[in-house]
Design an enzyme around this catalytic site. Structure first.
Site, PDB file in Angstrom:
ATOM      1  N   LYS B 556       0.837  -1.214   0.000  1.00  0.00           N
ATOM      2  CA  LYS B 556       0.000   0.000   0.000  1.00  0.00           C
ATOM      3  C   LYS B 556       0.867   1.259   0.000  1.00  0.00           C
ATOM      4  CE  LYS B 556      -3.837  -2.330   2.381  1.00  0.00           C
ATOM      5  NZ  LYS B 556      -4.980  -2.231   1.465  1.00  0.00           N
ATOM      6  N   THR B 658     -11.631  -0.038  -1.055  1.00  0.00           N
ATOM      7  CA  THR B 658     -12.941   0.601  -0.897  1.00  0.00           C
ATOM      8  C   THR B 658     -12.780   1.917  -0.154  1.00  0.00           C
ATOM      9  OG1 THR B 658     -13.298  -0.806   1.030  1.00  0.00           O
ATOM     10  CG2 THR B 658     -14.424  -1.439  -0.985  1.00  0.00           C
ATOM     11  N   LYS B 662     -14.780   5.657  -0.365  1.00  0.00           N
ATOM     12  CA  LYS B 662     -15.344   6.378   0.780  1.00  0.00           C
ATOM     13  C   LYS B 662     -14.844   7.827   0.811  1.00  0.00           C
ATOM     14  CE  LYS B 662     -15.377   1.987   3.119  1.00  0.00           C
ATOM     15  NZ  LYS B 662     -14.521   1.054   3.859  1.00  0.00           N
TER      16      LYS B 662
END
Lengths: 113, 812
Positions: B556, B658, B662
């Site tokens: 990430k 996800t 958001k």
């Protein structure tokens, strides 16, 4: 372990009266059936109507009892409750034993042989 | 008894007081404010239960097809606010409580998060439950009732410390124990090879031990309150016969130990997002879930059907990743062994019922269980796996005669020093539908992960891009923005997120822009308070809030953002340059307890903050904060406050993400790579409203295949890179602990930089520069942010669930 016995002709009906056949009672149960077989009983109906639960040791004891007959005679099971029947299905023991819904049918089945 | 519930202010207040007195035994005259939390939940629960019973009646009456969503994780978070909003009783309860002098928002803060998941996969499952209920689908979650959910993260001396999060510490106000629907799950034992009364081979599974699965139902209400489904969570209990013999022998302590051992099964959630190889308890957890769920599903079906003929017409089961992949085997065992269906018929029903969602391409996260472990824990299931494999390989052989390599690649069994069962292959073989979670990821499944399976069964593969529920992630998390939107375009967006397109004309309206930015500012002020309360650091709501909030993992690339922060810091302190705009760099996220590098990244962020936040030369131009204990309720405060959303994984590593959705839905601009769902977000919001940078997946692959990437080359050829990397070698951020962050220097330069930080770094700096310029023009920024919100319709989990319902489950 409390076990009732009723002889109907050549067929002996064995009825465990405890709610469970488990690790604490399986040895006594197996010994009792072995004694009966050694005593000449070759057509045995095991009425499980009073039994709520059989653990894997108890199921093993029933398999051993069938084996102890050495292919002579038969052991038929009757009246199992759904909880017990589901354990027979789980282990596939229902395919080894004849399992009938009532004692009368079981006795009649063994009487024919 | 069957009186309708009273929804009036007075009726609700009476009910709350009734529960306070009679359910909790409290004297109303002496009750404190906090004492009202549980009675409030109980009153809400009364409404949920009424709806649940009514919903079930309707399903039975209509003989509805039921969807069962099996997942090891459901990251529910808090339920009170969501339940009130979905029941559309928020204002009524607010008024009822106000009459007692109570503030509903204060009481909501009393609720603890249900931390039953690690990250995205578990939160997705929770969003899906909300959408299924909102769409009126008879859809139910099946999971485990962990006593300890994901650990609580505390920061000590900059390091993550994991503290147990006991959930529920008290009886959870939402769940309903269903002891009467408990089931028995066998484990271990041996196979006795015998013959049946027909003389056929009859393997008997003997000498097993049993644990009991006790279900707890948590009602899940859809928006509007018409449908109330449930999430069924199983707790492991010792079976009473388990210890009878030992009790009889008088060994009380051994009996208690065995009871504890049985109950360990649902004790703790595994806190890693990678595969816990060789962990017997994890395998047992997975099987426990599957066994309980399958028994329950079949029992429920047989209540209204006498044969299995309609089973797959009336039942769909979705496996959320491979964790519940043993469902394939358990269904087969049940059909073949317990219900004596012929293998072919059982297989037809199994495949017709099951769907499998893949969530990862990372090899370390793909589950492969050792054959020896399966043989020990589930001997009968291993036999069935072998038979499924034999038939699979027959099919492969028939299709591609003589192609032994292909057979080896596709086999459910991986050969090697230790034979292993490939759970993804099992799940694909046993499912009629296999899906990825973003367009890119689904393509990679077909082309890179399991191309042989795609060639064999192309019709099984599809894409279902993830989504998020707008009820949780806008209506509840961001009431100010939700209110502004509703006042502007009406409330239809709550159940039809495409309606947000109605905001587009307002993107250039100065009045709306100002209102929009005012909302953002207020949310930033709220977060500022949270940051101060949790870290003691004072941040400025007038700076750009640049946020990376997600699990800490090298892929990430929190490190990439760290490199950028250091670069900016050096510009200020060594080159004397002043940034165009002031920024607050906000991080949040948990690291798996056994993942050393991830935990060191947290320490590094905190050390950066210690240096930068206290450097007078930097002043207010930059702050670095790490907010501890990232969880759903904290995400609900961070996300609405973000200006910039960091979605910067190496291309080809993030299945979907996800969090990206958001943030965007809450009016943050994304800076991101062409990875996961970022690509689809770009397609929706427009390239001009997102900051995309970095290597494309083909370029990453080319580097990997050619082996031509040499991080040292980048280090030597680019002073900017060299200067930043040297800070790790030279202990710039750990002056009192020499060598502390040397590992970053080694990881990137000497160990090959597996996640391609350096090739993306320069593009990232450029892209951040564009962010600065855009943010300087607040009207331009507002326009882009509003357009992000307006174009997020696709990413509603209602859309995702409609696609599952139409293409996989056959319920729409």
């Amino acid at each position: 372990m409390r076990i009732d016995q009723i002889k109907t002709g050549a067929v002996l009906v064995v009825k465990p009266m405890d709610k469970r056949i488990d690790a604490s009672s399986a040895t006594a149960f197996k010994a009792k059936i072995a004694d009966l077989i050694q005593g000449g009983e070759k057509r045995i109906v095991l009425n499980l109507s009073e039994v709520d639960f059989i653990d894997s040791t108890g199921l093993g004891a029933i398999v051993s009892s069938l084996k102890a007959m050495g292919g002579e005679g038969d052991l038929v099971i009757c009246n199992p409750r759904e909880t017990v029947m589901s354990l027979f299905r789980l282990t596939r023991m229902n395919r080894v034993f004849q399992i009938l819904p009532s004692e009368e049918e079981a006795v009649a089945s063994l009487s024919k042989t | 008894m069957d009186q309708p519930l009273n929804n009036t202010k007075t009726g609700l207040a009476t009910s709350i007081l009734w529960h306070l007195k009679y359910s909790l035994g409290k004297d109303i005259a002496k009750a404190t404010k906090r004492d009202y939390f549980e009675p409030l939940c109980m009153t809400v629960r009364d409404h949920l239960i009424a709806g649940m019973i009514e919903t079930e009646r309707r399903y039975v009456q209509e003989d509805r097809k039921r969807v069962y969503y099996l997942s090891m994780e459901f990251l529910i978070g808090r339920s009170l606010g969501n339940n009130l909003l979905n029941l559309q009783l928020y204002e009524a309860f607010q008024d009822a409580l106000a009459e007692q002098g109570l503030d509903i928002e204060e009481l909501r803060e009393e609720e603890r998060d249900a931390p039953l998941g690690n990250g995205g996969l578990g939160r997705l499952a929770a969003c899906f439950l909300d959408s299924m209920a909102t769409l009126g689908i008879a859809g139910f979650g099946y999971g485990l009732h962990y006593e300890y959910g994901l650990f609580k993260q505390e920061i000590e001396d900059g390091y993550q410390k994991e503290k147990p999060d006991f959930w529920p510490s008290r009886q959870d106000p939402w769940e309903i124990e269903r002891a009467d629907e408990a089931c028995v799950v066998p484990l271990y034992g041996r196979i006795e090879h015998g013959i049946d009364r027909q003389g056929l081979y009859n393997p008997m599974w003997l000498d097993w031990q049993v644990i009991v699965g006790v279900p707890y139902d948590m009602p899940i209400v859809g928006y509007g309150g018409t449908t109330v489904n449930y999430l069924r969570l199983y707790a492991a209990r010792a079976s009473s016969e388990f210890s009878t013999e030992i009790f009889n022998d008088g060994d009380y302590f051994r009996a208690v130990e065995e009871k504890i051992a049985a109950e360990t099964v649902s004790k703790v959630l595994y806190p890693a997002d990678t595969f816990a190889a060789g962990r017997e308890l994890r395998l047992i957890q997975e099987y426990f879930l599957v066994a309980c769920a399958v028994r329950d599903v079949v029992r429920r079906y047989l209540r209204t059907h006498t044969t299995f003929d309609a089973f797959s017409e009336k039942t769909a089961m979705q496996m959320n990743d491979t964790h519940p992949a043993l469902t394939v085997v358990e269904l087969m065992r049940l059909f073949v062994d317990e219900y004596e269906l012929p293998w072919e018929r059982a297989w037809e029903l199994t495949v017709g019922t099951l769907g499998y969602t893949n969530h990862t391409l990372l090899s370390e996260a793909l589950e492969k269980w050792p054959v020896s472990l399966l043989e020990k824990v589930l001997p009968r299931h291993l036999q069935i796996i072998y038979e499924i494999n034999r038939r699979l390989l027959e099919e492969v052989k028939h299709r591609w005669p003589g192609d032994l390599d292909r057979m080896r690649r596709m086999s459910l069994i991986e050969e090697g020093p230790e034979k292993k069962v490939r759970m993804a292959h099992l799940a694909i073989t046993g499912s009629h539908a296999v899906n990825g979670v973003s367009a890119l990821h689904s393509e990679l499944i077909k082309k890179a992960l399991v191309p042989d399976f795609h060639e064999l069964w192309p019709e099984r593969f599809s894409n279902k891009t993830n989504g998020i529920t707008p009820r949780r992630w806008l209506l509840k998390a961001n009431p100010l923005l939700a209110g502004l939107i509703t006042r502007t375009i009406g409330a239809d967006w709550i159940t039809d997120l495409d309606c947000l397109r109605g905001l587009e004309p307002y993107a250039v309206d100065p009045v709306f822009q100002q209102e929009f930015m005012d909302v953002k500012k207020k949310n930033k002020e709220t977060l500022r308070e949270v940051v101060f309360a949790t870290t003691g650091i004072v941040i400025d709501a007038d700076t750009l809030f640049d946020v990376q909030a997600k699990r800490i993992h090298e892929y990430k690339r929190q490190l990439l953002k760290i490199l950028y922060i250091i670069h900016e810091y050096l510009l200020m302190t060594e080159d004397g340059l002043t940034p165009l705009i002031p920024r607050t760099h906000i991080f949040a996220g948990k690291a798996a307890p056994g993942y050393w590098q991830a935990k060191q990244i947290i320490k590094l962020i905190n050390s950066l903050g210690d240096v930068i936040n206290n450097d007078r030369r930097v002043g207010n131009m930059m702050k670095v904060v790490f907010i501890p204990d990232y969880r759903v309720s904290l995400a609900e405060k961070i996300i609405p406050a973000a200006d910039l959303s960091e979605q910067i994984s190496t291309a080809g590593t993030e299945a979907s993400g996800t969090g990206n959705m958001k943030f965007s839905l809450n009016g943050a601009l994304t800076i991101g790579t062409l990875d996961g769902a970022n690509i689809e977000i770009m397609e929706e919001v427009g390239e001009e409203n997102i900051h995309i940078f970095g290597l494309k997946i083909a370029e990453v692959e080319k580097y990997k295949q050619s082996g031509s990437y040499d991080p040292w080359e980048w280090y030597h050829h680019h002073d900017v890179i060299g200067r930043v990397m040297d800070t790790f070698r030279d202990d710039r951020f750990s002056p009192r602990e020499p060598g502390l962050f040397r590992w970053v220097f080694d990881r990137i330069l000497n160990e090959g930089d597996y996640y391609f930080h350096l090739p993306d770094f320069l593009h990232y700096i450029e892209s951040q520069g564009q962010v600065d310029r855009d943010y300087q023009d607040q009207s331009l920024w507002a326009r882009k942010a509003i357009l992000n919100v307006a174009r997020m319709g696709k990413f509603s989990s209602d859309r995702t669930i409609r696609e599952y319902g139409r293409d996989i489950w056959g319920v729409i």
